[in-house]
Design an enzyme around this catalytic site. Structure first.
Site, short mmCIF file in Angstrom:
data_model
loop_
_atom_site.label_atom_id
_atom_site.label_comp_id
_atom_site.label_asym_id
_atom_site.label_seq_id
_atom_site.Cartn_x
_atom_site.Cartn_y
_atom_site.Cartn_z
N GLU A 15 1.59 -2.97 9.83
CA GLU A 15 2.02 -1.79 10.58
C GLU A 15 2.87 -2.33 11.72
OE1 GLU A 15 1.46 1.35 9.97
OE2 GLU A 15 -0.03 1.21 8.37
N SER A 16 4.10 -1.79 11.87
CA SER A 16 5.04 -2.49 12.76
C SER A 16 5.76 -1.61 13.78
CB SER A 16 6.09 -3.23 11.91
OG SER A 16 6.87 -2.31 11.17
N ALA A 55 -0.08 -7.01 20.08
CA ALA A 55 -1.40 -7.62 20.23
C ALA A 55 -2.05 -7.85 18.86
CB ALA A 55 -2.30 -6.74 21.09
N ALA A 96 0.82 -1.21 0.00
CA ALA A 96 0.00 0.00 0.00
C ALA A 96 0.85 1.26 0.00
CB ALA A 96 -0.94 0.01 1.21
N TYR A 101 0.74 -2.98 18.93
CA TYR A 101 1.33 -3.63 17.75
C TYR A 101 1.44 -5.12 17.96
CZ TYR A 101 5.17 -5.73 15.16
OH TYR A 101 5.95 -6.60 14.44
N TYR A 130 16.04 5.27 24.99
CA TYR A 130 14.93 5.13 25.93
C TYR A 130 15.41 4.71 27.32
CZ TYR A 130 11.08 5.41 22.53
OH TYR A 130 10.16 5.81 21.59
N ILE A 153 -4.04 -4.44 1.50
CA ILE A 153 -4.52 -5.80 1.74
C ILE A 153 -5.89 -5.84 2.41
CG2 ILE A 153 -2.22 -6.85 1.80
CD1 ILE A 153 -2.52 -6.92 4.90
N THR A 211 6.29 -12.03 14.68
CA THR A 211 7.31 -11.42 15.52
C THR A 211 7.37 -12.09 16.89
OG1 THR A 211 7.90 -9.36 16.70
CG2 THR A 211 5.59 -9.69 16.20
N ASP A 212 8.55 -12.04 17.50
CA ASP A 212 8.68 -12.56 18.87
C ASP A 212 7.96 -11.69 19.88
OD1 ASP A 212 10.41 -10.41 18.72
OD2 ASP A 212 12.02 -11.37 19.86
N GLU A 213 7.57 -10.48 19.48
CA GLU A 213 6.91 -9.58 20.44
C GLU A 213 5.55 -10.10 20.89
OE1 GLU A 213 7.23 -5.32 19.93
OE2 GLU A 213 8.78 -5.60 18.39
N LYS A 249 -0.46 -8.33 16.03
CA LYS A 249 0.24 -9.43 15.38
C LYS A 249 -0.17 -10.78 15.98
CE LYS A 249 2.95 -9.56 12.62
NZ LYS A 249 2.79 -9.74 11.14
N ARG A 271 17.68 -6.89 23.39
CA ARG A 271 17.07 -7.48 22.21
C ARG A 271 18.02 -8.52 21.62
NH1 ARG A 271 13.66 -5.45 24.56
NH2 ARG A 271 12.18 -3.82 23.91
#
Length: 341
Positions: free
Chosen positions: A84-85, A154, A35, A152, A209, A61, A125-127, A156, A216
């Site tokens: 969206e990541s 959630a 997109a 994000y 941060y 999509i 993702t591992d998140e 995924k 990571r």
């Protein structure tokens, strides 16, 4: 003749997959669907734009009517990267993440099933697993609880469940991959490593941060896309496969390494207010992928950092156009007259 469809193919990981697949002859024809939202950049696909097997479709999509014709006379496999990541963006506003990552995935699954797609590789993702404690030895396995922290993650997790439901309910041949943090060329400069590298080139502050101790597990994008190919070739339908770099590093340590690699003082590192609910540690146990797919992690990030910094130094125009927003003009220049194929 093999035909693949890649969603999100103008993004960081998706475009690397496309360039590798066409460059190494993995497939005869490959159609990219993207997109071209904020992180989609057609310049990422310039190396394969003139490849005889390449086609690009500017399609969202979530739009099933626009998506269905892209499948043409048939698609052997779908590789679903589109998402969206960016975690910070999801914290600011989650609606687009639900629309694309959840709704868009369901639309894509429905079209793929209706068009008789052979295999659907869902890139996650591992998140989705949430956070691990600093100092622990625990790593995420494919059976770890799904406990996402950010909107994000959630979204995924929801898309993962929809993909698995399509396999269990309708028999769609679905394989899910979950990977830890990627790095490499063409990564959108909003992300940690390219942001710090490009800011260092401009002698701007490197915004770290919180206490910078968040850990990571880093994997090079090249290793990741080759792992996805392994999942496509050898993965079992309905299964999840974890990929990680076996390279856990604290953000603070990587920030200092970037300063050294870019020859700037470490006082450019500026602590900023921490992200809300910032996950402390990610770490992947890739035992299953090693055993069933033959996956192996590549060299650690320290051995690749100079090359990474060199790429961003040599492609300054690419990331400067992104930071200035000018990269969005590329689509109009290259495709507005001819149209998409």
């Amino acid at each position: 003749m093999s035909r693949w469809l890649v969603t999100g193919g103008a993004g960081f990981i998706g475009s690397h997959f496309v360039r590798t697949a066409l460059g190494e002859g993995w497939v005869d024809k490959l159609a990219v669907v993207d997109a071209l939202t904020y992180a989609g950049n057609l310049e990422n696909l310039e190396p394969v734009r003139k490849h005889a097997g390449f086609a690009f479709h500017k399609v969202d999509i979530t739009d099933g009517q626009a998506l269905a014709p892209v499948f043409g006379d048939g698609v052997d496999a779908v590789f679903h990267f589109a998402a969206e990541s960016h975690v910070d963006r999801s914290i600011d506003s989650a609606a687009a993440f639900v629309q694309t990552n959840v709704g868009g995935t369901q639309v894509l699954l429905d079209v793929a099933r209706a068009r008789g797609v052979g295999r659907f590789v869902h890139v996650s993702t591992d998140e989705v697993y949430g956070s691990l404690a600093l100092g622990s030895t625990e790593r995420f396995t494919e059976t770890s609880p799904i406990e996402p922290t950010s909107p994000y993650a959630a979204s995924k997790a929801a898309s993962d469940h929809l993909a698995l439901a399509a396999q269990r309910t309708h028999g769609l041949d679905v394989v899910i991959t979950r990977c830890t943090n990627n790095y490499g060329p063409y990564q959108f400069p909003e992300k940690f490593l390219p942001l710090f590298i490009t800011n260092a080139f401009e002698h701007k502050a490197l915004p770290l941060y919180g206490d910078g101790l968040n850990v990571r597990d880093w994997i090079h994008v090249e290793d990741h896309v080759r792992a996805i190919r392994l999942a496509f070739d050898k993965g079992k339908s309905g299964e999840v496969y974890n990929f990680g770099g076996e390279c856990e590093r604290a953000n603070k340590d990587l920030a200092r390494a970037i300063c050294q690699a870019t020859h700037v003082p470490t006082d450019l590192i500026q602590p900023v207010v921490d992200r809300k609910a910032h996950d402390r540690r990610y770490a992947i146990d890739a035992t299953k992928s090693k055993r069933e797919l033959g996956f192996r992690a590549g060299p650690p990030i320290e051995e690749r950092l100079d090359a990474l910094v060199g790429w961003y130094r040599d492609h300054r125009g690419w990331w400067e156009r992104i930071k200035q927003g000018a990269y969005r003009d590329y689509y109009e220049r290259m495709y507005s007259v001819r149209g998409t194929t």
